[in-house]
Design a protein around this motif. Structure first.
Motif, PDB file in Angstrom:
ATOM      1  N   THR A 211     101.112  71.961  13.771  1.00 30.97           N
ATOM      2  CA  THR A 211     102.211  71.028  13.495  1.00 30.97           C
ATOM      3  C   THR A 211     103.513  71.394  14.208  1.00 30.97           C
ATOM      4  O   THR A 211     104.514  70.700  14.065  1.00 30.97           O
ATOM      5  CB  THR A 211     102.494  70.959  11.985  1.00 30.97           C
ATOM      6  N   SER A 212     103.499  72.491  14.954  1.00 29.30           N
ATOM      7  CA  SER A 212     104.729  72.957  15.615  1.00 29.30           C
ATOM      8  C   SER A 212     105.219  71.956  16.649  1.00 29.30           C
ATOM      9  O   SER A 212     104.460  71.473  17.496  1.00 29.30           O
ATOM     10  CB  SER A 212     104.458  74.306  16.293  1.00 29.30           C
ATOM     11  N   LEU A 213     106.500  71.610  16.579  1.00 26.53           N
ATOM     12  CA  LEU A 213     107.090  70.664  17.529  1.00 26.53           C
ATOM     13  C   LEU A 213     107.203  71.278  18.913  1.00 26.53           C
ATOM     14  O   LEU A 213     107.732  72.383  19.071  1.00 26.53           O
ATOM     15  CB  LEU A 213     108.484  70.256  17.041  1.00 26.53           C
ATOM     16  N   ASP A 214     106.710  70.586  19.918  1.00 21.79           N
ATOM     17  CA  ASP A 214     106.936  70.962  21.311  1.00 21.79           C
ATOM     18  C   ASP A 214     108.391  70.628  21.633  1.00 21.79           C
ATOM     19  O   ASP A 214     108.816  69.481  21.507  1.00 21.79           O
ATOM     20  CB  ASP A 214     105.992  70.168  22.213  1.00 21.79           C
ATOM     21  N   VAL A 215     109.180  71.620  22.042  1.00 22.73           N
ATOM     22  CA  VAL A 215     110.608  71.397  22.221  1.00 22.73           C
ATOM     23  C   VAL A 215     110.914  70.386  23.332  1.00 22.73           C
ATOM     24  O   VAL A 215     112.013  69.827  23.390  1.00 22.73           O
ATOM     25  CB  VAL A 215     111.360  72.722  22.499  1.00 22.73           C
ATOM     26  N   LYS A 216     109.955  70.137  24.208  1.00 22.38           N
ATOM     27  CA  LYS A 216     110.158  69.151  25.284  1.00 22.38           C
ATOM     28  C   LYS A 216     109.875  67.721  24.812  1.00 22.38           C
ATOM     29  O   LYS A 216     110.191  66.757  25.509  1.00 22.38           O
ATOM     30  CB  LYS A 216     109.263  69.482  26.478  1.00 22.38           C
ATOM     31  N   PHE A 217     109.263  67.622  23.625  1.00 23.25           N
ATOM     32  CA  PHE A 217     108.793  66.332  23.126  1.00 23.25           C
ATOM     33  C   PHE A 217     109.924  65.323  22.964  1.00 23.25           C
ATOM     34  O   PHE A 217     109.778  64.141  23.269  1.00 23.25           O
ATOM     35  CB  PHE A 217     108.090  66.567  21.785  1.00 23.25           C
ATOM     36  N   LEU A 218     111.079  65.789  22.463  1.00 23.31           N
ATOM     37  CA  LEU A 218     112.201  64.885  22.183  1.00 23.31           C
ATOM     38  C   LEU A 218     113.279  64.914  23.262  1.00 23.31           C
ATOM     39  O   LEU A 218     114.309  64.267  23.122  1.00 23.31           O
ATOM     40  CB  LEU A 218     112.826  65.253  20.831  1.00 23.31           C
ATOM     41  N   GLN A 219     113.012  65.639  24.336  1.00 21.74           N
ATOM     42  CA  GLN A 219     114.026  65.745  25.389  1.00 21.74           C
ATOM     43  C   GLN A 219     114.313  64.381  26.011  1.00 21.74           C
ATOM     44  O   GLN A 219     113.416  63.686  26.474  1.00 21.74           O
ATOM     45  CB  GLN A 219     113.552  66.718  26.477  1.00 21.74           C
ATOM     46  N   GLY A 220     115.565  63.983  25.971  1.00 22.82           N
ATOM     47  CA  GLY A 220     115.981  62.712  26.555  1.00 22.82           C
ATOM     48  C   GLY A 220     115.528  61.487  25.782  1.00 22.82           C
ATOM     49  O   GLY A 220     115.601  60.373  26.297  1.00 22.82           O
ATOM     50  N   ARG A 221     115.081  61.657  24.522  1.00 22.65           N
ATOM     51  CA  ARG A 221     114.534  60.530  23.780  1.00 22.65           C
ATOM     52  C   ARG A 221     115.377  60.096  22.577  1.00 22.65           C
ATOM     53  O   ARG A 221     115.060  59.110  21.928  1.00 22.65           O
ATOM     54  CB  ARG A 221     113.110  60.855  23.297  1.00 22.65           C
ATOM     55  N   MET A 222     116.425  60.837  22.226  1.00 17.91           N
ATOM     56  CA  MET A 222     117.225  60.506  21.047  1.00 17.91           C
ATOM     57  C   MET A 222     118.544  59.858  21.446  1.00 17.91           C
ATOM     58  O   MET A 222     119.224  60.328  22.352  1.00 17.91           O
ATOM     59  CB  MET A 222     117.477  61.765  20.210  1.00 17.91           C
ATOM     60  N   ASN A 223     118.875  58.790  20.753  1.00 15.49           N
ATOM     61  CA  ASN A 223     120.112  58.065  21.040  1.00 15.49           C
ATOM     62  C   ASN A 223     121.123  58.350  19.924  1.00 15.49           C
ATOM     63  O   ASN A 223     121.037  57.787  18.836  1.00 15.49           O
ATOM     64  CB  ASN A 223     119.844  56.559  21.132  1.00 15.49           C
ATOM     65  N   PHE A 224     122.083  59.232  20.202  1.00 13.77           N
ATOM     66  CA  PHE A 224     123.051  59.631  19.180  1.00 13.77           C
ATOM     67  C   PHE A 224     124.175  58.626  19.006  1.00 13.77           C
ATOM     68  O   PHE A 224     125.040  58.812  18.151  1.00 13.77           O
ATOM     69  CB  PHE A 224     123.592  61.027  19.500  1.00 13.77           C
ATOM     70  N   ASP A 225     124.155  57.558  19.779  1.00 18.48           N
ATOM     71  CA  ASP A 225     125.066  56.439  19.504  1.00 18.48           C
ATOM     72  C   ASP A 225     124.619  55.690  18.253  1.00 18.48           C
ATOM     73  O   ASP A 225     125.405  54.949  17.657  1.00 18.48           O
ATOM     74  CB  ASP A 225     125.089  55.454  20.685  1.00 18.48           C
ATOM     75  N   TYR A 226     123.350  55.875  17.877  1.00 24.17           N
ATOM     76  CA  TYR A 226     122.791  55.225  16.694  1.00 24.17           C
ATOM     77  C   TYR A 226     122.214  56.295  15.772  1.00 24.17           C
ATOM     78  O   TYR A 226     121.005  56.402  15.575  1.00 24.17           O
ATOM     79  CB  TYR A 226     121.725  54.203  17.101  1.00 24.17           C
ATOM     80  N   LEU A 227     123.121  57.104  15.210  1.00 22.34           N
ATOM     81  CA  LEU A 227     122.750  58.204  14.326  1.00 22.34           C
ATOM     82  C   LEU A 227     123.141  57.847  12.895  1.00 22.34           C
ATOM     83  O   LEU A 227     124.296  57.519  12.615  1.00 22.34           O
ATOM     84  CB  LEU A 227     123.468  59.489  14.755  1.00 22.34           C
ATOM     85  N   ALA A 228     122.177  57.922  11.970  1.00 22.67           N
ATOM     86  CA  ALA A 228     122.415  57.563  10.567  1.00 22.67           C
ATOM     87  C   ALA A 228     122.084  58.729   9.665  1.00 22.67           C
ATOM     88  O   ALA A 228     121.262  59.593   9.995  1.00 22.67           O
ATOM     89  CB  ALA A 228     121.575  56.349  10.177  1.00 22.67           C
ATOM     90  N   ILE A 229     122.721  58.744   8.494  1.00 22.77           N
ATOM     91  CA  ILE A 229     122.413  59.716   7.454  1.00 22.77           C
ATOM     92  C   ILE A 229     121.924  58.962   6.219  1.00 22.77           C
ATOM     93  O   ILE A 229     122.473  57.920   5.860  1.00 22.77           O
ATOM     94  CB  ILE A 229     123.639  60.606   7.124  1.00 22.77           C
ATOM     95  N   HIS A 230     120.876  59.504   5.592  1.00 28.75           N
ATOM     96  CA  HIS A 230     120.185  58.811   4.497  1.00 28.75           C
ATOM     97  C   HIS A 230     119.827  59.878   3.466  1.00 28.75           C
ATOM     98  O   HIS A 230     119.345  60.955   3.817  1.00 28.75           O
ATOM     99  CB  HIS A 230     118.916  58.164   5.065  1.00 28.75           C
TER     100      HIS A 230
END
Length: 399
Positions: A211-230
């Motif tokens: 289940t370990s996340l590959d650190v390259k998996f999310l590289q360049g894929r997250m848009n922090f202009d649309y960041l929410a807290i829930h």
């Protein structure tokens, strides 16, 4: 025993990440761990269909420890949900989401809960195209939490104040826990930004195995202009509080806020002017909670006026734990014990998730954003949702 299929049309995958620490500086509750490296579970919109994976989900805000809380570590490996492990990440067919980047929702769990307690909600959101990051808080509010120390050894953080009656814990201690939770959320954003920028090596992930996340998996894929807290309960108080101090968050959903630990300064800042949805259950709505909520809403109206979007919804026939996975997993046991809510638990889950997804679509994403974020409208949901009145401050004008 398992959870229902997600509401969205996209498969869901998950992976785990824990920032490896370099030194053992502890600060959990009364010095029981660190605020700087909790585990996070990434719940991801997947390009593949979903298969079963193991999770446990449970959490309540009660005066007494629930039997299910104590059994959590033992049930965890055997409970199934509709999520696969580390499947390819969705590439949305939407010109408004630049370069295949996806919006991010960070989820904060409640008291006596943990990062997997709200798996059904997180999966519903991820199945509509969001990256959902569920944080394991190390402030002593989790039923139990684990982390790896600077030598790589697994350590456990037990629930703080478990030997004290819930109502006898000084609120100053709860407020201190809340401040630590806010720091943990802010640190989580920093870690996500580092992953997005490719600044972390695989050695930085303390979690090994399938289940370990590959650190390259999310590289360049997250848009922090649309960041929410829930968040839910203590997690909802965390969500409200973090918006007071961190402008990176653009949207907030707070389910059944436990207002007691929220400090005066946070009321005065009134969660910035980000859109806020307060989504409540009918039976977690005592006078004290209503007074605190109205105090927050009045402060927000006075500070931001009509410029801030604030919505208040109450789900009829439901109880506090209905916003967690617990009733979904133990519906028959609750019914036999006479503790089941009036509203069917799966229906309650769906109504709750659709209300959240609709709010994100209208208030987090750009206008006109289409698939995969569109929410199936169910007309009957309105019969179970009561729209609350938002109190406005009385303003006088002197000419």
């Amino acid at each position: 025993m398992g959870l229902p299929k997600p509401l969205g049309s996209y498969g869901v995958s998950f992976a785990e990440f824990e920032l490896r620490r370099r030194s053992e500086k502890t600060r959990i509750g009364e010095s029981r761990g660190t605020a700087r490296s909790g585990a996070v579970a990434e719940t991801l919109p997947s390009a593949e269909g979903a298969v079963d994976a193991s999770f446990l989900s449970h959490g309540v805000e009660e005066d007494v420890v629930d039997f299910g809380d104590l059994l959590y570590p033992f049930f965890y490996p055997f409970l199934q949900t509709q999520a696969s492990v580390k499947q390819p990440l969705l590439v949305p067919e939407c010109s408004l989401i630049k370069e295949g980047r996806l919006p991010v929702v960070i989820f904060s769990h409640g008291m006596w809960a943990c990062r997997t307690t709200y798996t059904a909600t997180c999966i519903d959101i991820a199945s509509h195209g969001y990256i959902v990051v569920a944080v394991e808080h190390l402030d002593g509010s989790a039923v139990i939490a684990q982390y790896h120390d600077h030598q790589g050894k697994r350590r456990w953080v037990e629930h703080a104040f478990s030997d004290v009656d819930f109502n006898e814990v000084p609120m100053s201690d709860r407020s201190r826990q809340l401040r630590q939770r806010v720091e943990e959320i802010q640190k989580t954003v920093e870690v996500l930004q580092a992953l997005d920028q490719g600044l972390l090596s695989q050695k930085s992930n303390a979690i090994k195995g399938r289940t370990s996340l590959d650190v390259k998996f999310l590289q360049g894929r997250m848009n922090f202009d649309y960041l929410a807290i829930h968040g839910h309960s203590f997690g909802a108080a965390t969500a409200i509080s973090v918006c007071c101090v961190d402008e990176r968050f653009k949207c907030c959903i707070a389910e059944d806020v436990w207002w007691a630990p929220v400090e005066k300064a946070d009321y005065e800042r009134a969660a910035s002017n980000v859109p806020v949805l307060l989504l409540n259950t009918e039976h977690f709505n005592g006078k004290e909670l209503q007074n605190s909520r109205n105090k927050f809403l009045r402060a927000r109206a006075q500070l931001h006026g009509e410029s801030a979007t604030t919505e208040l919804l109450t789900m009829k026939g439901t109880s506090h734990e209905d916003q967690s996975d617990f009733p979904l997993l133990f519906a028959k046991a609750l019914k036999r014990a006479g503790k089941a809510s009036k509203l069917d638990v799966r229906n309650a889950k769906d109504i709750n998730s659709r209300a959240c997804l609709d709010f994100y679509l209208r208030n987090l994403l750009p206008p006109g954003t289409g698939a995969p974020y569109l929410v199936d409208v169910v007309k009957e949901d309105g019969e179970h949702l009561e729209v609350g009145k938002i109190p406005h401050s009385k303003l006088s004008t002197v000419v």
